[in-house]
Scaffold this motif. Structure first.
Motif, mmCIF file in Angstrom:
data_model
loop_
_atom_site.group_PDB
_atom_site.id
_atom_site.type_symbol
_atom_site.label_atom_id
_atom_site.label_comp_id
_atom_site.label_asym_id
_atom_site.label_seq_id
_atom_site.Cartn_x
_atom_site.Cartn_y
_atom_site.Cartn_z
ATOM 1 N N PRO A 176 2.697 4.260 -1.295
ATOM 2 C CA PRO A 176 2.787 4.838 -2.652
ATOM 3 C C PRO A 176 4.224 5.224 -3.005
ATOM 4 C CG PRO A 176 1.726 6.392 -1.164
ATOM 5 C CD PRO A 176 2.023 5.166 -0.353
ATOM 6 N N GLY A 208 0.782 -1.230 0.000
ATOM 7 C CA GLY A 208 0.000 0.000 0.000
ATOM 8 C C GLY A 208 0.812 1.277 0.000
ATOM 9 N N SER A 253 -5.523 -0.952 -2.526
ATOM 10 C CA SER A 253 -5.410 0.512 -2.495
ATOM 11 C C SER A 253 -4.409 0.998 -3.530
ATOM 12 C CB SER A 253 -4.972 0.953 -1.085
ATOM 13 O OG SER A 253 -4.478 2.278 -1.094
ATOM 14 N N LYS A 256 5.034 6.133 -6.875
ATOM 15 C CA LYS A 256 4.615 7.513 -7.148
ATOM 16 C C LYS A 256 5.580 8.519 -6.531
ATOM 17 C CE LYS A 256 0.397 8.670 -8.028
ATOM 18 N NZ LYS A 256 0.437 9.636 -9.161
ATOM 19 N N SER A 287 -6.972 5.247 -10.461
ATOM 20 C CA SER A 287 -7.422 6.636 -10.290
ATOM 21 C C SER A 287 -6.582 7.587 -11.135
ATOM 22 C CB SER A 287 -7.343 7.044 -8.815
ATOM 23 O OG SER A 287 -8.175 6.210 -8.024
ATOM 24 N N ASP A 288 -5.271 7.340 -11.189
ATOM 25 C CA ASP A 288 -4.408 8.147 -12.059
ATOM 26 C C ASP A 288 -4.891 8.085 -13.497
ATOM 27 O OD1 ASP A 288 -2.677 9.016 -10.108
ATOM 28 O OD2 ASP A 288 -0.924 7.940 -10.861
ATOM 29 N N MET A 293 -5.781 0.572 -7.059
ATOM 30 C CA MET A 293 -6.794 1.581 -7.360
ATOM 31 C C MET A 293 -6.207 2.994 -7.407
ATOM 32 S SD MET A 293 -9.528 0.139 -8.222
ATOM 33 C CE MET A 293 -10.563 1.625 -8.235
ATOM 34 N N GLY A 294 -5.058 3.194 -6.768
ATOM 35 C CA GLY A 294 -4.335 4.453 -6.943
ATOM 36 C C GLY A 294 -3.921 4.614 -8.404
#
Lengths: 430, 430
Positions: free
Chosen positions: B141, B139, B312, B144, B319-320, B315-316
């Motif tokens: 990030p 989870g 998570s 990123k 979402s991007d 889905m991050g």
């Protein structure tokens, strides 16, 4: 304009951070172009004094005395606002930049804490980016983590130690066994304090940052006025030592969470377990803890200030813009952010109480009675040996409401057995 | 296609993570749409068995037996690959998805560690995103942060504890004073181990993750073969205890850094200070430490596995894509990634040595002579009291090359005074 044209920056403010940004652009032009696919260049700079020696060559950039004029220049694509201040020139220049269709990257937490919603709406309307990674927790990419990486989480709580000066003062008091006033003077001599120290030790600076995080986390309009602020000025070395004795550290901790009663935003000294990541955070380092329904707890740690870290964050935003990444200022489009409804009461918690009691029979019984009448039950109590006429007593309560603590404090005063104002510090579950 | 059309997912693999993704899409459809400006929906799912009870309703999604067929469906915009495996169906389906012009989001570190460069090139050519936040450190990030937030930094080192099972085993050995074999069996019974435990305890899984981070950090093509791999199987409770006695913890630590001699990628047990964030990391939690020339040190901590955290991260990425964010797979466009040239030797470091010596006069002198001849100077040495015929001796060396340690080990064997194979563990400066 094609993406093969350079992305041209106008930098307003050439203090520590501005100089750091200039250095990165000069040192890493090729690397940034390789990564983002677009050259990043500086067109113009602006600051109060043109002739100051800043340790970096700025003579080949156009100079502007007026940041507002710079914000409107045709050869500026991104206005980088590093002047600071919630109003005045910074606000005027950011507004001018947005109106002129420029992207804005800023490190200015005060500006956004006070005018974030209006500025985000203006940016949205103008179709430009307004980004502020550098405004919160320096080099830690926490805005990006919260806005993008954790975008699919319902955020349940955001916490942070986000003022390095306060954390330095509290850590140093503990390590060197020094009173607050002495360490405050040290910090002042070291240049760690803002011109107005209340911004640091009063929790205002950290409160600005918390309000920005809360907006992203909960999809609400920034509401700095809704932050319950309490500084570290009244924290005594005694409290730090006695908290440590029971396995805690005292931190200026920001906590934002959405409750059934509204949005709770607190910036205040709290006790946290000494073995937790927050408890172990020493010196000027910052830490942000994000809790989401899917991800659980994420902890981010790094330098919260300084030339390199803050400039890194500014240039992270600039790199996003060079890559064509479009993100609403507060994650959710500004027109969809709900007004923040401040919570009328805070989530219950255990409290640490330090009482200075008269040293005579029956005094502890009176204390216990007052706490009992306020509905507060005691988890732990310690009376310390003493040679004075007063007896220091530490109480750790079970979870109770802040209002119960206030009731108890009034009751304690009324008994006449407390010889100093009772100290109450929340114990945050981290 | 307008951005007001839903972004349609095809999910291949309905194990723990796949089910987590379905749950997030169902639970947070409105929130994700509010944040990203685009609806996210599931068109079809695929897994080995259709009828298994997964605790989540999937009957209203189209079912595909063949993930490759699903990857090509007209009503799929993003192919979410959660099957696992470096080759076989996962690779075939990802290739098919890219060829069909679909974005791909995957949690598959093995696939990318082995075929990342080819897949990234293919995605670039097809103009689609290939994203893998969930493949590294669950989870957290971290992809990123490294790719975007820290994009303006020259990365100097990336480190991480990225296999929760190994960290669980090492922490549990220390806490409960249990031998490796016992805790390994416990972990097995708890279901913490991969079907092939070598993936965990041999460092392979964590090595995959390190190779992915190194590619982003240093702008090089993923080179898993260049990772020096060493597992935790030979770590004894004795080493853990004696390291602790000197203020260290033993962690399976991945380290990647660019040196004058090439790219160094190591995944091996290391000693780290007990008081450092890495040293304090307990149980199944993951931690990644990123060091950049401007930002200094950033530490990211969170759950490295499990339904919620991994979903998570998936889905991050989704979402991007819903927000229209376009980022090359490894930060730098794939065609600009340089081939990784593995370093011929590792950066020097202090080492911890544990020697079991014959208990007779002159033995320590022989050890000191051998170390001296290898050019190794001693920082600390401890001989422990003992009741056996052998004497345990712990040496902490000053910084030296791994080749010197190997020379010394050979020399020590040749003396005949060591009664067991000398143990040598690197002490990483963190």
């Amino acid at each position: 304009m094609s993406h093969n044209d350079p992305l041209r920056l106008g930098i307003a403010g050439l203090g520590t951070v501005g100089v750091g940004v200039v250095k990165i652009v000069r040192r890493h032009a090729a690397m940034i172009e390789a990564r983002t696919g677009r050259q990043v260049a500086i067109s113009a700079v602006s600051a109060r004094s043109r002739d100051k020696d800043r340790g970096v060559e700025i003579g080949h950039y156009d100079w502007e005395d007026d940041p507002v004029a710079m914000a409107k220049r045709d050869d500026v694509d991104v206005f980088v606002e590093l002047m600071g201040g919630s109003d005045g020139p910074a606000k005027a220049a950011v507004e001018a930049a947005i109106a002129a269709g420029k992207h804005v990257v800023t490190a200015n937490k005060a500006l956004l804490a006070h005018h974030g919603q209006d500025l985000a709406l203006a940016a949205e309307k103008a179709g430009v980016m307004l980004r502020f990674e550098a405004a919160v927790a320096g080099g830690i990419p926490v805005i990006k983590a919260l806005t993008e990486g954790l975008a699919a989480n319902e955020i349940t709580r955001v916490m942070g130690v986000m003022n390095g000066t306060c954390n330095y003062i509290l850590t140093r008091m503990y390590d060197a066994d020094l009173p607050y006033e002495t360490v405050f003077d040290e910090a002042d001599k070291l240049g760690y304090l803002e011109a107005d120290p209340q911004l640091d030790v009063g929790g205002i600076d950290a409160g600005h940052k918390l309000a920005l995080l809360a907006s992203i986390a909960f999809g609400t309009q920034v509401n700095f006025d809704g932050v319950e602020l309490e500084g570290i000025e009244h924290i005594s070395i005694r409290d730090i030592e006695q908290a440590a004795d029971m396995g805690y550290r005292i931190k200026l901790l920001g906590v934002a969470q959405m409750t059934g009663r509204g949005l709770e935003q607190r910036m205040s000294p709290c006790l946290v377990p000494a073995t937790s990541p927050l408890g172990q955070l020493e010196g000027g380092t910052n830490m942000v803890v994000i809790e989401g329904d899917s991800v659980g707890q994420i902890v981010l740690r790094g330098a919260g200030a300084g030339e390199g870290p803050t400039a890194s964050a500014v240039m992270g935003d600039v790199s996003d813009i060079a890559r064509g990444i479009a993100i609403p200022t507060f994650g959710t489009p500004a027109h969809r952010l709900a007004p923040a409804k401040p919570a009328r009461a805070t989530v219950p918690a255990p409290y640490y109480l330090r009482l200075e009691l008269q040293d005579k029979p029956g005094v502890l019984a009176k204390v216990a009675t007052v706490l009992g009448e306020a509905g507060i039950s005691i988890d732990r109590m310690r009376q310390y040996s003493h040679d004075a006429v007063t007896a220091p007593v530490i109480v750790v309560t079970h979870r109770c409401a802040k209002s119960q603590i206030e009731t108890a404090r009034e009751g304690l005063r009324a008994t006449g057995v407390v010889v100093a104002e009772p100290v109450a510090i929340r114990i945050e579950k981290v």
